[in-house]
Design a protein around this motif. Structure first.
Motif, short mmCIF file in Angstrom:
data_model
loop_
_atom_site.label_atom_id
_atom_site.label_comp_id
_atom_site.label_asym_id
_atom_site.label_seq_id
_atom_site.Cartn_x
_atom_site.Cartn_y
_atom_site.Cartn_z
N GLY A 176 -21.86 52.85 111.60
CA GLY A 176 -22.93 52.16 112.31
C GLY A 176 -22.86 52.35 113.81
N ALA A 177 -23.69 51.59 114.52
CA ALA A 177 -23.77 51.68 115.97
C ALA A 177 -23.01 50.53 116.62
N VAL A 178 -22.48 50.80 117.80
CA VAL A 178 -21.86 49.78 118.63
C VAL A 178 -22.89 49.30 119.64
N ILE A 179 -23.08 47.99 119.74
CA ILE A 179 -24.05 47.40 120.65
C ILE A 179 -23.30 46.83 121.85
N VAL A 180 -23.73 47.21 123.05
CA VAL A 180 -23.12 46.74 124.29
C VAL A 180 -24.13 45.91 125.05
N THR A 198 -21.29 43.84 112.31
CA THR A 198 -20.24 42.85 112.53
C THR A 198 -20.26 42.41 113.98
N MET A 199 -20.38 41.12 114.21
CA MET A 199 -20.45 40.60 115.56
C MET A 199 -19.06 40.60 116.20
N LEU A 200 -18.98 41.08 117.43
CA LEU A 200 -17.73 41.15 118.17
C LEU A 200 -17.93 40.54 119.55
N ASP A 201 -16.84 40.35 120.26
CA ASP A 201 -16.89 39.90 121.65
C ASP A 201 -15.69 40.51 122.35
N SER A 202 -15.92 41.70 122.93
CA SER A 202 -14.80 42.43 123.52
C SER A 202 -15.30 43.25 124.69
#
Length: 294
Positions: free
Chosen positions: A180-184, A156-160
């Motif tokens: 899942g994994a969080v992508i930074v 899921t695409m985020l912007d935070s």
């Protein structure tokens, strides 16, 4: 000896060196340097040492007129050329990805970290300290030069901005994105619940679960830094360039993330920093255990 040196000097004076010759040598030197740095940061360095030893043995067999040994080693070198492409395939792929994702100006300008990266490191350490105590599994990927757009699309695409409370909510075991994994990217969360490629190394310890294998696999296929919290033991691990550092204290986690994600003002390279962390002295409380993923 004097005549030999005089002859060499006269030979050098016969060279007609132009600016293009200097540029040619400089480009080759830079490519060799980058290849050596890439090999040094992985277990391929051991293979490179074995190849160097084989070439030295080939040269000695030629000088000492050991014809049979020289014949066997020569055939091994000829047949091993194709094998080298297979052995160094991950390193060649990573080098081409880094070359394609780098701008020409990055080679000569001083690297500057985005302003949010330092805050992301601080918030990650705070969140991982809490998650480790509560034994909540976590998997974070810090993108560097190699783009991870294909990985981001799997989740899921985020912007935070990175915040400790947000990370704890994302990795809470009843949250829909916790598996899942969080992508930074540049200090911002751009994806969650992302699927990472698993490591294909069959020699990994059986104690490592799917989360750790995914972290190692991600570090093998890119230059990303992957931070992991074990759901079973609560231990903190970091995977970089196919190597996994386990059982880290929060202070060691912060130091490692800063060394890998923030530009260094010192003259030594990042590979030396990683080596110093992965080869820390015995008896240190934060040493942890190193696992090779390649």
């Amino acid at each position: 000896m004097t005549e030999l040196l005089r002859g060499m000097w006269q030979y050098i004076l016969t060279f007609n060196i132009s600016i293009f010759d200097v540029l040619d040598v400089a480009i080759i030197a830079y490519i060799v340097y980058r290849v050596l740095m890439l090999v040094q940061r992985s277990r391929a360095a051991q293979v490179a040492k074995a190849i160097l030893l084989l070439l030295v043995a080939l040269g000695l067999s030629y000088l000492l007129q050991l014809r049979v040994i020289n014949f066997v080693l020569s055939r091994m070198v000829e047949m091993g050329t194709l094998a080298l492409v297979v052995v160094f395939q991950p390193e060649i792929r990573r080098f081409l990805e880094q070359l394609g994702s780098s701008r020409l100006g990055d080679m000569f300008s001083r690297e500057e970290a985005p302003p949010d990266v330092e805050n992301a490191i601080t918030q990650t350490v705070q969140a991982y300290t809490s998650l480790s105590k509560d034994k909540v599994g976590a998997l974070m990927v810090f993108e560097r030069k190699v783009p991870l757009d294909d990985i981001i699309k799997t989740g899921t695409m985020l912007d935070s901005t990175v915040a400790a409370e947000l990370l704890k909510n994302l990795f809470w075991n009843k949250a829909p994105l916790h598996d899942g994994a969080v992508i930074v990217r540049n200090g911002h969360i751009v994806g969650a619940g992302c699927v990472l490629p698993l490591s294909g190394n069959v020699n990994l310890s059986r104690d490592l679960g799917m989360r750790h294998r995914a972290g190692i696999g991600m570090s093998e296929n890119s230059d990303a830094v992957v931070a992991i919290v074990s759901e079973e033991t609560g231990s903190i691990s970091v995977a970089v360039n196919g190597m996994l550092k386990r059982h880290l204290a929060p202070e060691t986690l912060e130091r490692l993330l800063r060394n890998e994600l923030l530009p260094q003002e010192e003259s030594f390279s990042k590979s030396s920093i990683l080596t110093s962390l992965f080869k820390s002295k015995k008896g240190d409380k934060d040493d942890g255990e190193e696992v090779h993923g390649k």
